[in-house]
Enzyme design. Structure first.
Site, PDB file in Angstrom:
ATOM      1  N   ASP A   1       8.346  17.701 -10.370  1.00  0.00           N
ATOM      2  CA  ASP A   1       7.552  17.545  -9.357  1.00  0.00           C
ATOM      3  C   ASP A   1       7.988  18.005  -8.111  1.00  0.00           C
ATOM      4  OD1 ASP A   1       5.488  16.501  -7.769  1.00  0.00           O
ATOM      5  OD2 ASP A   1       6.132  14.340  -7.850  1.00  0.00           O
TER       6      ASP A   1
ATOM      7  N   LYS B   1       7.452  19.194  -1.551  1.00  0.00           N
ATOM      8  CA  LYS B   1       8.600  18.243  -1.116  1.00  0.00           C
ATOM      9  C   LYS B   1       9.801  18.764  -0.290  1.00  0.00           C
ATOM     10  CE  LYS B   1       8.286  15.013  -5.056  1.00  0.00           C
ATOM     11  NZ  LYS B   1       7.799  13.776  -4.150  1.00  0.00           N
TER      12      LYS B   1
ATOM     13  N   ARG C   1      -0.873   9.648 -10.030  1.00  0.00           N
ATOM     14  CA  ARG C   1      -2.169   8.967 -10.227  1.00  0.00           C
ATOM     15  C   ARG C   1      -3.363   9.736 -10.856  1.00  0.00           C
ATOM     16  NH1 ARG C   1      -2.060   7.321  -4.247  1.00  0.00           N
ATOM     17  NH2 ARG C   1       0.089   7.688  -4.677  1.00  0.00           N
TER      18      ARG C   1
END
Ligand code: BES
Ligand code: MG
Ligand code: ZN
Length: 506
Positions: free
Chosen positions: A274, A281, A355
């Site tokens: 991720d 990030k 999600r």
């Protein structure tokens, strides 16, 4: 292979044969159970081992000391092990003590161990066995000199005798093989989660899942990108779009009940890396995002354990596996996605990707299987680490009975979970002006808004969501526990196997 046995008597043991573990209680200085073995007592007395001034400091929980005594031409090896206040020993402390015993034995390369009793119930002995095994996990595969070795030779040759002279428990009822099987399923999950993102991409994870098919009652299906697209799972497709490694949907079925018996569905987030995608990030500790596949690895570990168990249930695991990368083909902030169940999602942050893939998997699980209940596992929110730290996972859902059951089991397994409230205000926070919902809800209550998002995809099926962001691997603040070596913990597997064993079969 590791060999653990339980003996009902201390007298006929050859005390010179192994590392002899003596538990020392802070409050109860009586070692009378040892006196049943007169030879041992005699040596301990002659060598003045049982003198309180020597023992005082070792009685604290987890403290320990090795003694080697020359007795004639023989060597007696003793591990004095502090158990703290014996009345406060719970399952998790015993699991930690079991782990300390194995780690000391390994350090000294004493592959034979004899443990005398500082425990009583069978559930306490089971916990010691778990600790003995779980602590010996090593992630060595990628060290230059350790190619191909998963388990150390010490583990393979390890043998432990647990003595229980207390009649109140029945050592015979303990299924040692079963406990070792579950621990080795934890090792499997840890191996997958610890593996680097250039090795475990969605395809490699799917290939590993495929190997479970050789187990009893297990069937594995892998859906590729086109099949996922054809089913309309655009959450998974969107998140996976930025990567050269196409997404996979891994479906593992365990069928050991009638075909009409509805299954329990388990969903696990497997983002093999991720980066955050376009909402990238910061680079500090981004490497840890290889652990963003931990939920999927936990679910695969559960299925592997089931393959060696004979439980009269059906269980389906659904694992969306993707890599979240920034590129010219990535999904963007602003995109609107039509999900598997027809609801639409406005993407406002591509780092809230978990999600999106879980939502499609949950909705698919509900529609295709009409499950008895659905549980999902995900390293979903950094907010969960802020709320509960790195020793307790969050649990949220729509069925308090289900959640209470899981929480009570987790008190035994030591995999701590704490319920957060799914109150309706949080659903309002994710309403969108242009779609059904949006994928972020602001800075406050981040773990709950994420769960509120998922709640749009489970209809009224009893559902519990585990946010394991803080507990899936050892990180800042993680309590030092002998049975959790550095890296992936395999969090959740032992709890869910107990849950499935205790499931009301009707
Ligand atoms: N995988 C992360 C959550 C995470 C972060 C787990 C750190 C463990 C340690 C997840 O995909 C994520 O990035 N979540 C965002 C959500 C936010 C954009 C609403 C987060 O928590 O910052
Ligand atoms: Mg993210
Ligand atoms: Zn993530």
């Amino acid at each position: 292979m590791v060999e653990i046995s339980i003996k009902r008597s201390i007298d006929d043991l050859d005390i010179f044969e192994g590392l002899f573990v003596v538990g020392l209680d802070e409050n109860n200085k009586d070692l009378n159970y040892l006196s049943k073995n007169t030879k041992l007592m005699d040596i301990l007395n002659r060598h003045k081992v049982i003198q309180e001034e020597h023992l005082e400091n070792i009685r604290k929980f987890g403290k320990n000391m090795i003694l080697s005594l020359n007795d004639g031409d023989k060597l007696l090896k003793i591990l004095l092990l502090g158990i703290g206040d014996g009345k406060k020993l719970n399952e998790d402390k015993l699991r930690q003590l079991g782990g300390i015993i194995s780690l000391r034995a390994k350090e000294l390369n004493f592959p034979n161990v004899i443990i005398s009793n500082f425990y009583s119930s069978s559930s306490q002995i089971e916990s010691i066995i778990e600790g003995l095994v779980l602590s010996l996990y090593e992630f060595n595969k990628f060290k230059e000199d350790k190619a191909d070795k998963t388990l150390s030779t010490f583990y393979v040759n390890y043998s432990v005798v647990i003595v229980t002279t207390d009649d109140s428990n029945d050592g015979n009822k303990i299924d040692i093989g079963k406990i070792v099987n579950i621990c080795e399923a934890v090792f499997y999950a840890r191996d997958l989660a610890n593996s680097p993102p250039n090795v475990i991409d969605p395809n490699a994870l799917a290939n590993s899942a495929k190997t479970l098919e050789k187990m009893k009652n297990i069937h594995v299906d892998i859906l590729n990108q086109n099949q996922i697209k054809d089913l309309g799972m655009n959450g998974i497709i969107s998140v996976g779009k930025g990567s050269e490694n196409e997404p996979k949907l891994i479906i593992v079925e365990y069928n050991n009940s009638t075909s009409t018996d509805k299954p329990i569905v388990l969903v696990g987030k497997a983002v093999t890396f991720d980066t955050g995608g376009i909402s990238i990030k910061p680079s500090d500790r981004m490497d840890e995002m290889k652990f963003d596949k931990s939920g999927g690895c936990t679910v695969l570990g559960i299925m592997k354990a089931l393959g060696n168990l004979d439980l009269p249930i059906n269980v389906v695991a659904i694992i969306p596996a993707v890599e979240n990368m920034p590129s010219g083909s990535s999904y963007r902030p602003g995109d609107i996605i039509r999900m598997y169940n027809g609801k639409t999602v406005e993407v406002l942050n591509t780092d809230a990707e978990g999600r999106l893939i879980l939502a499609d998997a949950l909705a698919y699980g509900v529609a295709k299987y009409a499950p008895k209940c659905i549980l999902d596992f995900a390293t979903l929110t950094g907010a969960c680490i802020i709320a509960l730290g790195t020793n307790i996972a969050g649990i949220i859902g729509n069925d308090n009975k289900l959640i209470n059951k899981l929480v009570s089991i987790s008190n035994i397994t030591g995999e701590k979970i704490w319920q957060l409230p799914l109150s309706e205000e949080f659903s309002d926070l994710i309403k969108s002006n242009v779609a059904t919902i949006k994928n972020i809800g602001g800075r406050t209550g981040g773990t709950i808004t994420a769960a509120a998002f998922l709640s749009y995809f489970v209809s009224d099926v009893p559902w519990a969501h585990f946010d394991i962001a803080g507990t899936a691997w050892t990180q800042d603040g993680t309590a030092d526990k002998s049975y959790n070596p550095k890296g992936s913990t395999g969090f959740g597997i032992r709890t869910i196997i107990k849950f499935l064993e205790q499931y009301q079969y009707k």
